[in-house]
Scaffold this active site. Structure first.
Site, PDB file in Angstrom:
ATOM      1  N   TYR A  63      39.865 -26.224 -18.596  1.00 28.79           N
ATOM      2  CA  TYR A  63      38.855 -27.250 -18.913  1.00 28.79           C
ATOM      3  C   TYR A  63      38.346 -27.109 -20.350  1.00 28.79           C
ATOM      4  O   TYR A  63      38.102 -28.107 -21.040  1.00 28.79           O
ATOM      5  CB  TYR A  63      37.699 -27.214 -17.902  1.00 28.79           C
ATOM      6  CG  TYR A  63      38.021 -28.045 -16.694  1.00 28.79           C
ATOM      7  CD1 TYR A  63      38.584 -27.474 -15.564  1.00 28.79           C
ATOM      8  CD2 TYR A  63      37.854 -29.433 -16.721  1.00 28.79           C
ATOM      9  CE1 TYR A  63      38.944 -28.250 -14.468  1.00 28.79           C
ATOM     10  CE2 TYR A  63      38.213 -30.223 -15.635  1.00 28.79           C
ATOM     11  CZ  TYR A  63      38.764 -29.624 -14.518  1.00 28.79           C
ATOM     12  OH  TYR A  63      39.137 -30.408 -13.458  1.00 28.79           O
ATOM     13  N   VAL A 100      36.756 -38.493 -17.937  1.00 28.70           N
ATOM     14  CA  VAL A 100      35.718 -37.464 -18.158  1.00 28.70           C
ATOM     15  C   VAL A 100      35.605 -37.154 -19.651  1.00 28.70           C
ATOM     16  O   VAL A 100      34.864 -36.266 -20.049  1.00 28.70           O
ATOM     17  CB  VAL A 100      36.061 -36.177 -17.363  1.00 28.70           C
ATOM     18  CG1 VAL A 100      36.083 -36.454 -15.862  1.00 28.70           C
ATOM     19  CG2 VAL A 100      37.391 -35.562 -17.811  1.00 28.70           C
ATOM     20  N   ASP A 101      36.314 -37.946 -20.487  1.00 25.83           N
ATOM     21  CA  ASP A 101      36.412 -37.603 -21.917  1.00 25.83           C
ATOM     22  C   ASP A 101      35.193 -38.030 -22.744  1.00 25.83           C
ATOM     23  O   ASP A 101      35.070 -37.634 -23.903  1.00 25.83           O
ATOM     24  CB  ASP A 101      37.698 -38.210 -22.517  1.00 25.83           C
ATOM     25  CG  ASP A 101      37.782 -39.742 -22.356  1.00 25.83           C
ATOM     26  OD1 ASP A 101      38.890 -40.259 -22.129  1.00 25.83           O
ATOM     27  OD2 ASP A 101      36.744 -40.413 -22.442  1.00 25.83           O
ATOM     28  N   HIS A 118      33.883 -39.704 -12.236  1.00 24.03           N
ATOM     29  CA  HIS A 118      34.584 -38.426 -12.073  1.00 24.03           C
ATOM     30  C   HIS A 118      33.940 -37.340 -12.916  1.00 24.03           C
ATOM     31  O   HIS A 118      34.500 -36.262 -13.048  1.00 24.03           O
ATOM     32  CB  HIS A 118      36.073 -38.559 -12.433  1.00 24.03           C
ATOM     33  CG  HIS A 118      36.828 -39.404 -11.457  1.00 24.03           C
ATOM     34  ND1 HIS A 118      38.094 -39.885 -11.687  1.00 24.03           N
ATOM     35  CD2 HIS A 118      36.488 -39.890 -10.230  1.00 24.03           C
ATOM     36  CE1 HIS A 118      38.496 -40.597 -10.658  1.00 24.03           C
ATOM     37  NE2 HIS A 118      37.531 -40.629  -9.757  1.00 24.03           N
ATOM     38  N   CYS A 163      20.523 -16.294 -13.879  1.00 21.11           N
ATOM     39  CA  CYS A 163      20.574 -15.344 -12.747  1.00 21.11           C
ATOM     40  C   CYS A 163      21.954 -14.711 -12.614  1.00 21.11           C
ATOM     41  O   CYS A 163      22.206 -13.912 -11.709  1.00 21.11           O
ATOM     42  CB  CYS A 163      20.199 -16.084 -11.457  1.00 21.11           C
ATOM     43  SG  CYS A 163      21.447 -17.297 -10.974  1.00 21.11           S
ATOM     44  N   GLY A 202      44.079 -49.508 -17.812  1.00 20.50           N
ATOM     45  CA  GLY A 202      44.651 -48.169 -17.976  1.00 20.50           C
ATOM     46  C   GLY A 202      44.503 -47.260 -16.792  1.00 20.50           C
ATOM     47  O   GLY A 202      44.174 -46.082 -16.940  1.00 20.50           O
ATOM     48  N   SER A 204      46.324 -46.085 -12.869  1.00 23.57           N
ATOM     49  CA  SER A 204      47.454 -46.210 -11.932  1.00 23.57           C
ATOM     50  C   SER A 204      46.974 -46.539 -10.524  1.00 23.57           C
ATOM     51  O   SER A 204      47.759 -46.878  -9.643  1.00 23.57           O
ATOM     52  CB  SER A 204      48.229 -44.891 -11.899  1.00 23.57           C
ATOM     53  OG  SER A 204      47.382 -43.868 -11.378  1.00 23.57           O
ATOM     54  N   ASN A 228      47.454 -53.029 -18.432  1.00 20.23           N
ATOM     55  CA  ASN A 228      48.118 -51.735 -18.231  1.00 20.23           C
ATOM     56  C   ASN A 228      49.407 -51.680 -19.048  1.00 20.23           C
ATOM     57  O   ASN A 228      50.064 -52.713 -19.232  1.00 20.23           O
ATOM     58  CB  ASN A 228      48.430 -51.512 -16.742  1.00 20.23           C
ATOM     59  CG  ASN A 228      48.352 -50.041 -16.366  1.00 20.23           C
ATOM     60  OD1 ASN A 228      47.295 -49.430 -16.428  1.00 20.23           O
ATOM     61  ND2 ASN A 228      49.494 -49.473 -16.014  1.00 20.23           N
ATOM     62  N   THR A 244      43.864 -64.730  -7.406  1.00 27.78           N
ATOM     63  CA  THR A 244      42.884 -64.708  -8.513  1.00 27.78           C
ATOM     64  C   THR A 244      43.168 -63.582  -9.496  1.00 27.78           C
ATOM     65  O   THR A 244      42.324 -63.225 -10.294  1.00 27.78           O
ATOM     66  CB  THR A 244      41.462 -64.494  -7.932  1.00 27.78           C
ATOM     67  OG1 THR A 244      41.503 -63.284  -7.149  1.00 27.78           O
ATOM     68  CG2 THR A 244      41.045 -65.668  -7.081  1.00 27.78           C
TER      69      THR A 244
END
Ligand code: APR
Length: 267
Positions: A63, A100-101, A118, A163, A202, A204, A228, A244
């Site tokens: 991460y 999450v960027d 997310h 803690c 963008g 999937s 996309n 639609t």
């Protein structure tokens, strides 16, 4: 009943594809792999609470690497165009992002109307000590994190609560569930029910909440546009089989400004 002009509400769902042109790899390519020793981990193996409990340092190392990639990236024309749309529609606009960027926020999207369903890679949480609000990951942890680099003993202490408990990334993992407090789950579904138009860019369509949004809109025969790069998306398929739906195949940075210009004229 169709909303009157000037009252229509727009919901935008964005996925990793909107940030691909900013240099942030999507999950499904080989670039998403993470190497620990000789083992290659796929994101689905690392982005889980069980992986974090089993090997917290490997998960944090991955991460921190991805956090560096995201913080060094810049928003692109698609992110900026969506901010123009929000500024035109104000409270009639809701952005639901799987990313999450943090690039939407850095482009100027408002916190109030941007649902990071997310989470956000710049933050961490201390669930085990009952602290609900995410905290920024300390700046002492470099954003120039080499791929494959493991977090060191002295660095891991920046991720601990006073803690001593170790924090966790503020992201939704594959073995966890959406909720309202952290991920705006109920707000997202309410926005879908009130939408007069949905724009999906963008993605999937492999995660639950965005699919629910598209299905609720499609069931109400509300217009929805899918932008996309490839046709390999559930949303492309749904739009192609809907009266639609409209599909625009190509890069987000080319199509989103065009779509936004048309929506600003029409709404
Ligand atoms: N412009 C538009 N679309 C693009 C571009 C681009 N430049 N580049 C890639 N795409 C499309 C791909 O064709 C693909 O359909 O973006 C989509 C990205 O799909 P995913 O990588 O599956 O990303 P996403 O749909 O956001 O799902 C990722 O699932 O992995 C979990 O929680 C994780 O938020 C993450 C989500």
């Amino acid at each position: 009943m169709q909303a009157m002009e000037g009252e229509q509400r727009v919901v935008v769902v964005s996925g990793a594809g909107i940030s691909a042109e900013s240099g942030i790899p999507t999950f499904r390519g080989v670039e998403g792999y993470w190497q620990v020793g000789s083992k290659n981990y796929h994101p689905h193996e690392l982005a889980t609470l069980s992986a974090f409990r089993r090997q917290p340092r490997e998960v944090w190392s991955w991460y921190l690497y991805r956090r560096g990639v995201c913080l060094r990236a810049e928003p692109n024309a698609a992110h900026h165009a969506l901010v123009r749309l929000e500024q035109h529609l104000n409270e009639r606009f809701t952005l639901v992002t799987q990313n999450v960027d943090g690039l939407h926020g850095r482009a100027g999207a408002s916190r109030e109307q941007t649902y990071e369903v997310h989470g956000n890679i710049r933050f961490m949480r201390f669930d085990d000590v009952g602290e609900l609000d995410p905290r920024l990951i300390p700046e002492e942890l470099s954003t120039d994190w080499a791929r494959g680099r493991q977090v060191h003993d002295d660095e891991i202490n920046y991720l601990r609560h006073a803690c001593g408990v170790l924090g966790r990334p503020h992201v939704l993992w594959f073995d966890e569930y959406y909720d309202e407090t952290r991920f705006r789950y109920d707000s997202t579904l309410r926005a879908a029910e009130a939408a007069d138009l949905l724009l999906v860019v963008g993605s999937s369509g492999t995660t639950n909440l965005p699919v629910q949004v598209a299905e609720r809109v499609s069931e109400r025969n509300i217009p929805f546009i899918v932008v996309n790069k490839d046709v390999d998306s559930y949303f492309v398929d749904l739009a192609q089989h809907s009266q639609t739906g409209a599909v625009l195949i190509g890069n987000a940075s080319e199509w989103i400004p065009v779509v936004v210009d048309q929506l600003i004229k029409a709404m």
